[in-house]
Motif scaffolding. Structure first.
Motif, mmCIF file in Angstrom:
data_model
loop_
_atom_site.group_PDB
_atom_site.id
_atom_site.type_symbol
_atom_site.label_atom_id
_atom_site.label_comp_id
_atom_site.label_asym_id
_atom_site.label_seq_id
_atom_site.Cartn_x
_atom_site.Cartn_y
_atom_site.Cartn_z
ATOM 1 N N HIS A 2 0.829 -1.190 0.000
ATOM 2 C CA HIS A 2 0.000 0.000 0.000
ATOM 3 C C HIS A 2 0.868 1.245 0.000
ATOM 4 O O HIS A 2 1.927 1.284 0.635
ATOM 5 C CB HIS A 2 -0.923 0.028 1.221
ATOM 6 N N LEU A 3 0.433 2.272 -0.711
ATOM 7 C CA LEU A 3 1.155 3.532 -0.730
ATOM 8 C C LEU A 3 0.958 4.260 0.586
ATOM 9 O O LEU A 3 -0.021 4.043 1.294
ATOM 10 C CB LEU A 3 0.638 4.405 -1.882
ATOM 11 N N PRO A 4 1.899 5.168 0.967
ATOM 12 C CA PRO A 4 1.790 5.882 2.225
ATOM 13 C C PRO A 4 0.504 6.692 2.290
ATOM 14 O O PRO A 4 0.016 7.206 1.295
ATOM 15 C CB PRO A 4 3.025 6.806 2.204
ATOM 16 N N ARG A 128 3.468 5.531 -8.683
ATOM 17 C CA ARG A 128 4.702 5.694 -7.914
ATOM 18 C C ARG A 128 4.556 6.867 -6.964
ATOM 19 O O ARG A 128 4.143 7.945 -7.364
ATOM 20 C CB ARG A 128 5.901 5.913 -8.840
ATOM 21 N N ASP A 129 4.893 6.640 -5.719
ATOM 22 C CA ASP A 129 4.859 7.672 -4.681
ATOM 23 C C ASP A 129 6.152 7.533 -3.891
ATOM 24 O O ASP A 129 6.268 6.679 -3.017
ATOM 25 C CB ASP A 129 3.645 7.473 -3.775
ATOM 26 N N GLN A 133 5.733 1.664 -5.046
ATOM 27 C CA GLN A 133 5.099 1.435 -6.338
ATOM 28 C C GLN A 133 3.902 0.509 -6.168
ATOM 29 O O GLN A 133 3.891 -0.355 -5.290
ATOM 30 C CB GLN A 133 6.081 0.793 -7.326
ATOM 31 N N GLN A 134 2.913 0.708 -7.006
ATOM 32 C CA GLN A 134 1.726 -0.127 -6.997
ATOM 33 C C GLN A 134 1.326 -0.431 -8.433
ATOM 34 O O GLN A 134 1.227 0.481 -9.257
ATOM 35 C CB GLN A 134 0.571 0.572 -6.271
ATOM 36 N N MET A 170 -7.123 4.901 -8.827
ATOM 37 C CA MET A 170 -6.894 5.213 -7.422
ATOM 38 C C MET A 170 -5.525 4.661 -7.005
ATOM 39 O O MET A 170 -4.736 4.259 -7.848
ATOM 40 C CB MET A 170 -8.017 4.630 -6.564
ATOM 41 N N ALA A 171 -5.265 4.629 -5.694
ATOM 42 C CA ALA A 171 -3.950 4.210 -5.214
ATOM 43 C C ALA A 171 -3.631 2.757 -5.544
ATOM 44 O O ALA A 171 -2.490 2.430 -5.881
ATOM 45 C CB ALA A 171 -3.855 4.422 -3.704
#
Length: 242
Positions: A2-4, A128-129, A133-134, A170-171
């Motif tokens: 999961h992204l932050p 990408r954050d 990565q997702q 979405m994320a």
């Protein structure tokens, strides 16, 4: 993976830039015409910055839609907050096909960069954050959230009215989001003048987008977003597109 989670500062920058949920444009819409429009940004009625929305022709059937917001008063000015977003897309089969998105927020204390890549041959979306990565499967017609303003404008200009369900990146998944487009225009007064505009509203979320479009002009006349605490962020057209 999961992204932050989004911090309060990141949420403020997102709201300032009015990163809004998008949808796919009707197939009969005409290819977009480049423009640049300026807006004032308000928080609960108080001016906090300026924004510029622009569409440029990148040639070979590709375009770049950008949204640049700069804080000039209140907390946004104190933080030295600048937010830039850029979406590159292809005009394909009389519709928008997202190619990629980049978000950058710069303040006196922090810098954030995010991006979304669309691999249509491989049917995959990559977010990408920072170092996170997702990856997940793409759904035809999915677009990034920045592209919302332009896509909504094209949809209204094509004559769409009523309810629409659209896929949104979405994320970690593609979300099906619902929007309602008014059947008739209403009068809207902004610094740039008076317009007859069609209201568009997210219908499946309490804090969703409200926007007004006056076709054939693609630049929105007005946009409104509420956060989870009831704070209202508003963009109003200050200088008509040129």
């Amino acid at each position: 993976m999961h992204l932050p989670k989004t911090s309060p500062l990141q949420l403020l920058s997102l709201l300032l830039a009015l990163v809004l949920p998008p949808w796919a444009v009707a197939a009969q819409a005409a290819a977009p015409t480049p423009f640049s429009a300026q807006y004032r940004v308000l928080r609960d009625g108080d001016a906090i910055g300026q924004a510029t929305l622009s569409l440029s022709d990148a040639r070979n059937g590709e375009y770049v839609f950008s949204n640049v917001t700069r804080g000039s008063a209140g907390l946004a000015a104190l933080l030295g907050l600048d937010v830039s977003e850029s979406s590159r897309f292809r005009w394909h089969d009389d519709a928008v096909q997202d190619l990629g998105y980049r978000y950058h927020m710069q303040s006196a204390f922090k810098s954030i960069t995010r991006s979304t890549a669309f691999d249509w041959p491989g049917d995959r979306i990559t977010l990408r954050d920072g170092h996170a990565q997702q990856h997940y499967a793409a759904v035809p017609g999915t677009v990034d959230r920045n592209l919302a303003v332009l896509v909504l404008a094209l949809h209204v200009a094509a004559g769409a009215r009523g309810t629409a369900v659209v896929p949104v990146a979405m994320a970690d998944h593609v979300s099906q989001q619902h929007y309602a487009i008014a059947a008739t225009p209403v009068g809207v007064r902004v610094p740039a003048g008076d317009y007859q505009a069609y209201a568009v509203q997210r219908s499946d979320a309490d804090n969703g987008l409200r926007a007004w479009f006056a076709p054939p002009m693609l630049a929105p006349v007005r946009m409104e977003q509420r956060d989870g605490k009831g704070t209202v962020y508003l963009l109003e057209l200050e200088r008509a597109p040129r």
